[in-house]
Design a protein around this motif. Structure first.
Motif, PDB file in Angstrom:
ATOM      1  N   VAL A   1       7.317  30.894  19.701  1.00  0.00           N
ATOM      2  CA  VAL A   1       8.206  31.512  20.689  1.00  0.00           C
ATOM      3  C   VAL A   1       9.305  32.309  19.992  1.00  0.00           C
ATOM      4  O   VAL A   1       9.638  33.431  20.402  1.00  0.00           O
ATOM      5  N   ALA A   2       9.869  31.752  18.938  1.00  0.00           N
ATOM      6  CA  ALA A   2      10.949  32.437  18.224  1.00  0.00           C
ATOM      7  C   ALA A   2      10.477  33.769  17.661  1.00  0.00           C
ATOM      8  O   ALA A   2      11.223  34.764  17.676  1.00  0.00           O
ATOM      9  N   LYS A   3       9.245  33.802  17.168  1.00  0.00           N
ATOM     10  CA  LYS A   3       8.724  35.048  16.609  1.00  0.00           C
ATOM     11  C   LYS A   3       8.535  36.099  17.703  1.00  0.00           C
ATOM     12  O   LYS A   3       8.808  37.285  17.479  1.00  0.00           O
ATOM     13  N   VAL A   4       8.094  35.667  18.890  1.00  0.00           N
ATOM     14  CA  VAL A   4       7.997  36.603  20.013  1.00  0.00           C
ATOM     15  C   VAL A   4       9.386  37.127  20.360  1.00  0.00           C
ATOM     16  O   VAL A   4       9.585  38.328  20.569  1.00  0.00           O
ATOM     17  N   ARG A   5      10.360  36.232  20.397  1.00  0.00           N
ATOM     18  CA  ARG A   5      11.715  36.619  20.796  1.00  0.00           C
ATOM     19  C   ARG A   5      12.385  37.559  19.788  1.00  0.00           C
ATOM     20  O   ARG A   5      13.296  38.300  20.144  1.00  0.00           O
ATOM     21  N   GLU A   6      11.945  37.558  18.549  1.00  0.00           N
ATOM     22  CA  GLU A   6      12.476  38.504  17.577  1.00  0.00           C
ATOM     23  C   GLU A   6      12.159  39.941  17.990  1.00  0.00           C
ATOM     24  O   GLU A   6      12.903  40.867  17.679  1.00  0.00           O
ATOM     25  N   VAL A   7      11.040  40.097  18.697  1.00  0.00           N
ATOM     26  CA  VAL A   7      10.590  41.425  19.112  1.00  0.00           C
ATOM     27  C   VAL A   7      11.019  41.739  20.539  1.00  0.00           C
ATOM     28  O   VAL A   7      11.450  42.847  20.847  1.00  0.00           O
ATOM     29  N   ASP A   8      10.902  40.764  21.427  1.00  0.00           N
ATOM     30  CA  ASP A   8      11.227  40.964  22.845  1.00  0.00           C
ATOM     31  C   ASP A   8      11.994  39.749  23.338  1.00  0.00           C
ATOM     32  O   ASP A   8      11.455  38.648  23.424  1.00  0.00           O
ATOM     33  N   GLY A   9      13.251  39.955  23.665  1.00  0.00           N
ATOM     34  CA  GLY A   9      14.108  38.842  24.047  1.00  0.00           C
ATOM     35  C   GLY A   9      13.990  38.405  25.483  1.00  0.00           C
ATOM     36  O   GLY A   9      14.555  37.372  25.855  1.00  0.00           O
ATOM     37  N   THR A  10      13.258  39.152  26.317  1.00  0.00           N
ATOM     38  CA  THR A  10      13.250  38.833  27.749  1.00  0.00           C
ATOM     39  C   THR A  10      11.866  38.716  28.376  1.00  0.00           C
ATOM     40  O   THR A  10      11.763  38.321  29.538  1.00  0.00           O
ATOM     41  N   VAL A  11      10.802  39.062  27.675  1.00  0.00           N
ATOM     42  CA  VAL A  11       9.471  38.986  28.283  1.00  0.00           C
ATOM     43  C   VAL A  11       9.217  37.550  28.767  1.00  0.00           C
ATOM     44  O   VAL A  11       9.493  36.588  28.051  1.00  0.00           O
ATOM     45  N   PRO A  12       8.730  37.371  29.998  1.00  0.00           N
ATOM     46  CA  PRO A  12       8.422  36.018  30.479  1.00  0.00           C
ATOM     47  C   PRO A  12       7.324  35.370  29.630  1.00  0.00           C
ATOM     48  O   PRO A  12       6.279  35.989  29.379  1.00  0.00           O
ATOM     49  N   ILE A  13       7.585  34.159  29.181  1.00  0.00           N
ATOM     50  CA  ILE A  13       6.608  33.396  28.408  1.00  0.00           C
ATOM     51  C   ILE A  13       6.306  32.108  29.169  1.00  0.00           C
ATOM     52  O   ILE A  13       7.214  31.340  29.491  1.00  0.00           O
ATOM     53  N   TYR A  14       5.039  31.889  29.464  1.00  0.00           N
ATOM     54  CA  TYR A  14       4.603  30.681  30.152  1.00  0.00           C
ATOM     55  C   TYR A  14       3.888  29.780  29.151  1.00  0.00           C
ATOM     56  O   TYR A  14       2.831  30.138  28.626  1.00  0.00           O
ATOM     57  N   LEU A  15       4.471  28.620  28.878  1.00  0.00           N
ATOM     58  CA  LEU A  15       3.838  27.635  28.015  1.00  0.00           C
ATOM     59  C   LEU A  15       3.067  26.663  28.893  1.00  0.00           C
ATOM     60  O   LEU A  15       3.650  25.926  29.681  1.00  0.00           O
ATOM     61  N   ILE A  16       1.750  26.690  28.776  1.00  0.00           N
ATOM     62  CA  ILE A  16       0.873  25.868  29.607  1.00  0.00           C
ATOM     63  C   ILE A  16       0.432  24.663  28.784  1.00  0.00           C
ATOM     64  O   ILE A  16      -0.246  24.813  27.763  1.00  0.00           O
ATOM     65  N   SER A  17       0.834  23.478  29.196  1.00  0.00           N
ATOM     66  CA  SER A  17       0.420  22.301  28.441  1.00  0.00           C
ATOM     67  C   SER A  17      -1.083  22.096  28.592  1.00  0.00           C
ATOM     68  O   SER A  17      -1.692  22.518  29.578  1.00  0.00           O
ATOM     69  N   PRO A  18      -1.726  21.468  27.599  1.00  0.00           N
ATOM     70  CA  PRO A  18      -3.191  21.370  27.587  1.00  0.00           C
ATOM     71  C   PRO A  18      -3.756  20.694  28.826  1.00  0.00           C
ATOM     72  O   PRO A  18      -3.164  19.767  29.381  1.00  0.00           O
ATOM     73  N   ILE A  19      -4.929  21.160  29.236  1.00  0.00           N
ATOM     74  CA  ILE A  19      -5.626  20.559  30.363  1.00  0.00           C
ATOM     75  C   ILE A  19      -6.311  19.266  29.918  1.00  0.00           C
ATOM     76  O   ILE A  19      -6.365  18.949  28.729  1.00  0.00           O
ATOM     77  N   TYR A  20      -6.815  18.533  30.885  1.00  0.00           N
ATOM     78  CA  TYR A  20      -7.464  17.244  30.621  1.00  0.00           C
ATOM     79  C   TYR A  20      -8.727  17.427  29.782  1.00  0.00           C
ATOM     80  O   TYR A  20      -9.470  18.387  29.950  1.00  0.00           O
ATOM     81  N   THR A  21      -8.969  16.486  28.876  1.00  0.00           N
ATOM     82  CA  THR A  21     -10.206  16.464  28.106  1.00  0.00           C
ATOM     83  C   THR A  21     -10.845  15.090  28.194  1.00  0.00           C
ATOM     84  O   THR A  21     -10.145  14.075  28.326  1.00  0.00           O
TER      85      THR A  21
END
Length: 213
Positions: free
Chosen positions: A65-85
């Motif tokens: 996330v930090a590396k993305v924010r170095e380039v774009d400070g406001t783009v929406p980022i959705y962190l999706i936790s893993p689905i069931y296995t």
């Protein structure tokens, strides 16, 4: 097709995980370079198989996330936790990853960083055989099910800081996930879907809506 004309770019690669991106968040730099309007990440299954600790997983995600924010400070980022296995050993670790993602988003002052609960996306112990090809990877029916459940959660009209965490006046409904003892999932009532997304890769799955030129 996509219901709101988003162009989807799948950056998922077989056998790759956050472990391969490293603590400098290298994959985040690649993702950011695509100049997306929306980014989503679902990562964890390969990290769990490699026995990456929950603490290291969080640090790797924070670096991404930090590396993305170095380039774009406001783009929406959705962190999706893993689905069931169906892999019991990996599932136990993935539950730890889920908690770490919740904590990461909850602790962050970033209003454009969101959490989506992978366990609330429609695949659980009762149907994992029907919706996956191997107990891990969604088949066509599973991908469609995930897409229909992800769509409202990624809708621009949802307006939620994070899905499943503190949401102000929004009333959260709690339900048990079949086959996952003692796990409670918070389900947020949301508007009708206006975008379809695909969730076929479980290693690293950013989806992008490119800005029109």
């Amino acid at each position: 097709g996509l219901q709101n004309d988003w162009q989807v770019v799948n950056m998922g690669f077989g056998s790759r995980g956050l472990k391969d991106s490293g603590f400098n968040g290298a994959d985040g730099a690649v993702v950011a370079s695509l100049d997306a309007d929306v980014i989503s990440v679902m990562a964890g299954h390969n990290d769990a198989a490699a026995q990456i600790s929950a603490q290291s997983y969080r640090a790797l995600m924070e670096a991404f996330v930090a590396k993305v924010r170095e380039v774009d400070g406001t783009v929406p980022i959705y962190l999706i936790s893993p689905i069931y296995t169906a892999n019991a050993a990996n599932q136990a670790r993935l539950l730890e990853y889920r908690d770490e993602i919740m904590g990461l988003v909850n602790d962050s002052p970033d209003s454009n960083l969101h959490w989506i609960d992978g366990l609330a996306l429609g695949i659980d112990a009762t149907n994992v055989g029907s919706y996956t090809s191997d107990g891990v990877h969604p088949n066509d029916a599973g991908a469609s099910r995930l897409a229909s459940n992800l769509a409202p959660r990624m809708s621009p009209s949802s307006g939620l800081r994070s899905l499943g965490l503190t949401t102000g006046a929004v009333s959260l409904q709690t339900q048990s996930i079949a086959g996952v003892p003692s796990i409670q999932v918070q389900v947020v009532p949301e508007p009708a879907a206006i975008v379809m997304v695909f969730a076929a890769a479980l290693v690293l799955l950013p989806r992008f809506a490119r800005r029109s030129s």
